[in-house]
Design a protein around this motif. Sequence first.
Motif, short mmCIF file in Angstrom:
data_model
loop_
_atom_site.label_atom_id
_atom_site.label_comp_id
_atom_site.label_asym_id
_atom_site.label_seq_id
_atom_site.Cartn_x
_atom_site.Cartn_y
_atom_site.Cartn_z
N UNK A 62 6.55 -4.69 -9.09
CA UNK A 62 6.54 -4.19 -7.71
C UNK A 62 5.50 -3.08 -7.55
N UNK A 63 5.43 -2.17 -8.54
CA UNK A 63 4.41 -1.10 -8.48
C UNK A 63 3.01 -1.68 -8.57
N UNK A 67 0.08 -1.37 -5.88
CA UNK A 67 -1.22 -0.81 -6.25
C UNK A 67 -2.35 -1.76 -5.85
N UNK A 68 -2.15 -3.06 -6.03
CA UNK A 68 -3.18 -4.03 -5.63
C UNK A 68 -3.38 -3.99 -4.12
N UNK A 69 -2.28 -3.90 -3.36
CA UNK A 69 -2.38 -3.82 -1.90
C UNK A 69 -3.13 -2.55 -1.50
N UNK A 70 -2.78 -1.44 -2.13
CA UNK A 70 -3.45 -0.17 -1.83
C UNK A 70 -4.93 -0.24 -2.18
N UNK A 71 -5.24 -0.84 -3.33
CA UNK A 71 -6.64 -0.98 -3.74
C UNK A 71 -7.41 -1.84 -2.76
N UNK A 75 -10.56 -0.52 -0.69
CA UNK A 75 -11.86 -1.21 -0.79
C UNK A 75 -12.39 -1.55 0.60
N UNK A 76 -11.52 -2.01 1.48
CA UNK A 76 -11.95 -2.31 2.85
C UNK A 76 -12.44 -1.05 3.54
#
Length: 164
Positions: A62-63, A67-71, A75-76
């Motif tokens: 889940x973390x 983290x991937x979503x936040x990254x 990036x966007x």
Amino acid sequence: MTITMPWQGTGSRRAVDEVARLRHQLAGAGHCIKGLRLQLADANEARDRANAKACRVGEAEARAKAAVQSLTEMRAELLELRAYRDNHEAIDVPAGVRDVDPGDQPTVPVNVKSLQERFTSGPVVSLHNSPQAADPTHVPGWVKPDTDTVELPALADRLVQGVA
């Protein structure tokens, strides 16, 4: 003379012997049960550790997903900021107004003609509509004649054929 009691047995089926045998079996079963209880406790501890580890793995997944979503979002945003910076720092001054170092040569605009203008204006010739297209032996006028050839003696032909 010995007196034997008639109710006291002398054979292998004596009650005392049977009780001793059963006690011995009971003691062995007690040891076996004790060992099985220890194995059950170890198995329960191992199961609890595995469940705790699986729970930690689920939390870590889940973390990682967060983290991937936040990254992805960062990036966007970074790409947007870079585009803004590039647009803000872009040079849009004409070449004649720009400061140029003394050692540099400023570029000059390239004279670009349309394809039709280039086609009709000069050196580009279409052989499709040309009279030379019908004659494959035609040599263009810009081809210079070959003047550096030398006549070979007659023996050279035989050397080439391998007769000499």
